[in-house]
Scaffold this motif. Structure first.
Motif, PDB file in Angstrom:
ATOM      1  N   CYS A 137      -4.505   3.503  -6.465  1.00  0.00           N
ATOM      2  CA  CYS A 137      -5.797   2.961  -6.008  1.00  0.00           C
ATOM      3  C   CYS A 137      -6.207   3.578  -4.675  1.00  0.00           C
ATOM      4  O   CYS A 137      -7.394   3.664  -4.376  1.00  0.00           O
ATOM      5  CB  CYS A 137      -5.701   1.443  -5.890  1.00  0.00           C
ATOM      6  SG  CYS A 137      -7.240   0.670  -5.420  1.00  0.00           S
TER       7      CYS A 137
ATOM      8  N   CYS B 264      -0.089  -0.741  -4.866  1.00  0.00           N
ATOM      9  CA  CYS B 264      -1.473  -0.249  -4.823  1.00  0.00           C
ATOM     10  C   CYS B 264      -1.523   1.206  -5.293  1.00  0.00           C
ATOM     11  O   CYS B 264      -2.411   1.609  -6.025  1.00  0.00           O
ATOM     12  CB  CYS B 264      -2.016  -0.297  -3.403  1.00  0.00           C
ATOM     13  SG  CYS B 264      -2.132  -1.948  -2.735  1.00  0.00           S
TER      14      CYS B 264
ATOM     15  N   SER C 204      -3.856  -2.567 -10.406  1.00  0.00           N
ATOM     16  CA  SER C 204      -4.562  -2.924  -9.169  1.00  0.00           C
ATOM     17  C   SER C 204      -4.713  -4.423  -9.027  1.00  0.00           C
ATOM     18  O   SER C 204      -4.440  -5.195  -9.949  1.00  0.00           O
ATOM     19  CB  SER C 204      -5.941  -2.253  -9.043  1.00  0.00           C
ATOM     20  OG  SER C 204      -6.947  -3.053  -9.630  1.00  0.00           O
TER      21      SER C 204
ATOM     22  N   ILE D 182       1.285  -6.320  -5.223  1.00  0.00           N
ATOM     23  CA  ILE D 182       0.085  -6.199  -4.390  1.00  0.00           C
ATOM     24  C   ILE D 182      -0.192  -7.551  -3.733  1.00  0.00           C
ATOM     25  O   ILE D 182      -0.048  -8.604  -4.364  1.00  0.00           O
ATOM     26  CB  ILE D 182      -1.109  -5.748  -5.255  1.00  0.00           C
ATOM     27  CG1 ILE D 182      -0.771  -4.414  -5.947  1.00  0.00           C
ATOM     28  CG2 ILE D 182      -2.369  -5.623  -4.421  1.00  0.00           C
ATOM     29  CD1 ILE D 182      -1.769  -3.975  -6.986  1.00  0.00           C
TER      30      ILE D 182
ATOM     31  N   HIS E 261       0.816  -1.211   0.000  1.00  0.00           N
ATOM     32  CA  HIS E 261       0.000   0.000   0.000  1.00  0.00           C
ATOM     33  C   HIS E 261       0.853   1.267   0.000  1.00  0.00           C
ATOM     34  O   HIS E 261       0.573   2.210  -0.714  1.00  0.00           O
ATOM     35  CB  HIS E 261      -0.945   0.004   1.208  1.00  0.00           C
ATOM     36  CG  HIS E 261      -2.158  -0.857   0.997  1.00  0.00           C
ATOM     37  ND1 HIS E 261      -2.077  -2.193   0.719  1.00  0.00           N
ATOM     38  CD2 HIS E 261      -3.483  -0.551   0.999  1.00  0.00           C
ATOM     39  CE1 HIS E 261      -3.315  -2.675   0.569  1.00  0.00           C
ATOM     40  NE2 HIS E 261      -4.171  -1.703   0.734  1.00  0.00           N
TER      41      HIS E 261
HETATM   42 FE1  SF4 Z   1      -4.353  -2.394  -3.145  1.00  0.00          FE
HETATM   43 FE2  SF4 Z   1      -6.414  -1.171  -4.267  1.00  0.00          FE
HETATM   44 FE3  SF4 Z   1      -6.298  -3.800  -4.236  1.00  0.00          FE
HETATM   45 FE4  SF4 Z   1      -6.713  -2.516  -1.961  1.00  0.00          FE
HETATM   46  S1  SF4 Z   1      -8.080  -2.538  -3.722  1.00  0.00           S
HETATM   47  S2  SF4 Z   1      -5.283  -4.230  -2.266  1.00  0.00           S
HETATM   48  S3  SF4 Z   1      -5.492  -0.679  -2.277  1.00  0.00           S
HETATM   49  S4  SF4 Z   1      -4.904  -2.439  -5.309  1.00  0.00           S
END
Ligand code: SF4
Length: 649
Positions: free
Chosen positions: A360, A357, A296, A99, A65
């Motif tokens: 996102c 991430c 993502s 991720i 993150h």
């Molecule tokens: Fe990462 Fe976005 Fe997936 Fe959450 S939703 S794990 S912040 S890529």
């Protein structure tokens, strides 16, 4: 009567209760995962419980993150997490390795296993038959210590897939279609089990796009049966021996059934600012697009980016549109680079980004004010991109690539007609997922054997046992669908304090009212009031931990999102459900008093509470299992777990 696939896996892991809808069950957890924003608290709580070693088959700590190491705080957190993984026996995925859901599915996810993760998109490996559930960090801590995970047995809904996807329709459109039909609340209290003849036409990564975004429906989890596609995927990630065949019985009974004919689907798009505001792409064609991001945990795999690379090969992206590709894992980046696709995309105008991430959660690539950003992500809550007046649309990689080429939203079928030589790229898996593993440190290769804490890493705040009298001001009254992003924003400048609760608490609900945190501290106790679906979104336990630190003792809401509701119990905040009339009758600033002896009422199983607001009395409901009541009474799950350990039970 035969069993559903969900029931079979639950049965295999059941340690307490019966598989009856609504009954509380305890299940054994085989694997846990945690990421950097939730992980520091997970390990600090693990330390506070005095546990020595992880008890699950697999525990994995990812850093995804907040990978940019702007100053010492993130870097200190990463070092702490590496030291905790080494000390207690978890795998450690270094910052930049990808991720959590992408790296986990490539390396550890396995059919028939149970996975608990302190991230709301943990259900992703349901696509290969793992029963994977997102939870608060403390639940992961306790499961990692070998205790069962308790959950109210959800309804099991069959999502029957028929037909096959036509050209240009993708797995993303399957889940967007479900969001269009069911809304962000449509999956609450349910496990979605995919069935039917259409299943076999979808590859495992496509299935994982669908299960990943089951979270946006509010579902407890989503799961596919296993078959040749699952086996094929596991062989390509060099774990073919982990394949097991898992199918529901022919006479399995489901609580409900939803039928989706894949052959009817077309490219879809979720409009700002909710994942269920879904329409056909053709309905919003012509809207100019300033930013496109592909990546993502939903659509950041090798097989998601390859179609984009194929569509952009030999072409140029629009001058008006900035196009960013951020793969979900370093392995995907490495493979695409080796095959020359990274260079092709760069030549077409793509800015190739780290596997993280990032955007996102509003960390980097924040859109320009009041502009349109098209993303292949799973969420587009207002402000999540890092700017309040954002206009984020969610779509498939193919729709994103079409917009990057045209500079405006366009149905890729229409772009193909315009260009004449643009072919639907389809789905192609690599022969082997063969990226190097240098950034994944196994427990037997651990770098550290003791915890290393920098100055930004504080202690875990504790709450006293539940009181008998609870009263205070309605410090904030909120609308429906308040997300955990509203409660604790996940932007870089704020989340860098994730291991420093007093500092992080200053930002609590600042997106709703920037005077809230100080008012709550000054009031020394009080209530939050909210409409429907309070606490939807990420699993972030700071969204309960910080209000607890500020002295919030109760939340009165028309309904609660599942993970956040559990987090409120876990941090000793009483979640009471109120009806619409009561909600309408409470104004911010009103004095609220729970008339009952709260400790006595909670521990004796009382469901209806009398709440006095000014001169009026209303009924509020505590819908909680015996175990949840005990946790609340103890002052939260950490205190409760310690009590249990000391009591020898
Ligand atoms: Fe990462 Fe976005 Fe997936 Fe959450 S939703 S794990 S912040 S890529």
């Amino acid at each position: 009567m035969g069993q559903t696939l969900t029931e079979k896996i639950l049965d295999d892991h059941l340690v307490e209760g019966e598989l009856e809808t609504g009954e509380e069950i305890g299940i054994e957890i085989d694997q846990v995962l945690t990421q950097d924003t939730t992980g520091t608290m997970v390990w600090l709580q693990f330390e506070a419980m005095g546990l020595d070693e992880v008890q699950t088959e697999i525990a994995a700590q990812y850093c995804d993150h907040q990978t940019y190491q702007f100053d010492f705080k993130n870097t200190d957190d990463h070092r702490f997490l590496r030291s905790a993984a080494g000390t207690y026996g978890a795998h450690f995925s270094r910052p930049g390795n990808g991720i959590c859901h992408n790296v986990h599915r490539e390396n550890f996810a396995a059919p028939g296993k149970t996975l608990l993760g302190s991230d709301s998109h943990t259900p992703t490996p349901g696509g290969i038959g793992e029963l994977a559930i997102g939870s608060g960090g403390i639940d992961v801590t306790v499961a990692m210590g070998g205790a069962p995970y308790y959950i109210e047995m959800p309804e099991i809904v069959s999502v029957r897939l028929e037909g096959e996807l036509p050209e240009w329709a993708t797995a993303k459109d399957v889940i967007l279609e479900l969001l269009r039909r069911l809304s962000v609340k449509g999956g609450v209290g349910k496990i979605l089990e995919y069935t039917g003849p259409g299943v076999e036409s979808l590859t495992a990564p496509e299935r994982m796009t669908i299960t990943n975004m089951g979270t946006e429906l509010g579902a407890t989890t989503s799961i596919f049966p296993t078959d040749e596609q699952t086996k094929d995927y596991l062989e390509r990630v060099n774990r073919g021996e982990e394949y097991v065949e898992l199918q529901p019985d022919d006479d399995a009974e489901y609580d409900d059934e939803i039928v989706v004919d894949l052959s009817d689907l077309e490219p879809l798009i979720a409009q700002p600012s909710m994942p269920d505001k879904v329409v056909p792409v053709s309905e919003v064609e012509g809207e100019s697009v300033e930013q496109v991001i592909v990546g993502s945990c939903t659509n950041g795999g090798y097989e998601d980016i390859l179609p984009v690379a194929k569509m952009l090969e030999g072409r140029e992206t629009s001058m008006e549109t900035e196009t960013i590709v951020a793969p979900g894992s370093k392995q995907a980046s490495e493979m695409l680079a080796r095959e020359g696709w990274v260079a092709e995309m760069m030549a077409a105008g793509v800015n190739f980004s780290e596997a993280t991430c990032g955007a996102c959660i509003g960390i980097g690539h924040v859109p320009a004010s009041d502009s349109v950003s098209l993303r292949t992500f799973n969420r587009n809550f207002e402000g999540r991109s890092g700017i309040e007046d954002d206009n984020v649309y969610l779509c498939s990689p193919e729709v994103a690539a079409a917009a990057a080429l045209k500079g405006e939203i366009i149905d890729p079928r229409n772009l193909a007609d315009e260009l004449g030589d643009l072919e639907a790229p389809g789905v192609e898996l690599p022969d082997e997922y063969d990226g190097s593993k240098t950034d994944l440190i196994a427990p037997d290769e651990a770098v550290d054997d003791e915890l290393i804490k920098g100055p930004n890493i504080g202690d875990v705040p504790l709450k006293d046992q539940l009181g008998t009298d609870i009263s205070g001001e309605a410090l904030l009254k909120m609308e429906d669908n308040i997300t955990t992003d509203h409660i604790i924003p996940a932007t870089q400048d704020i989340l860098m304090y994730r291991s420093n609760v007093p500092k992080l608490s200053e930002f609590t609900l600042s997106r709703v009212d920037d005077t809230f945190a100080q008012r709550a501290l000054d009031a020394d106790g009080g209530f939050l009031v909210a409409g429907e679906n309070y606490g939807q979104g990420s699993s972030r336990e700071h969204a309960a931990l910080c209000p607890m630190y500020l002295g919030i003792e109760g939340v009165l809401a028309q309904s609660f999102a599942r993970i956040h509701r559990a987090n409120l119990f876990n941090f000793g905040i009483i979640p009471l459900t109120i009806d619409e009339e009561t909600y309408e009758s409470i104004d911010q600033g009103d004095e609220i008093e729970i008339v009952d002896d709260v400790y006595e009422a909670v521990t004796s199983g009382q469901e209806e509470f009398t709440v006095r607001v000014g001169d009026e009395e209303y009924t509020a409901t505590l819908d909680a299992s015996e175990r949840e009541r005990d946790i609340l009474a103890a002052g939260g799950k950490l205190a409760w777990t310690k009590e249990q350990a000391e009591g020898g039970s």
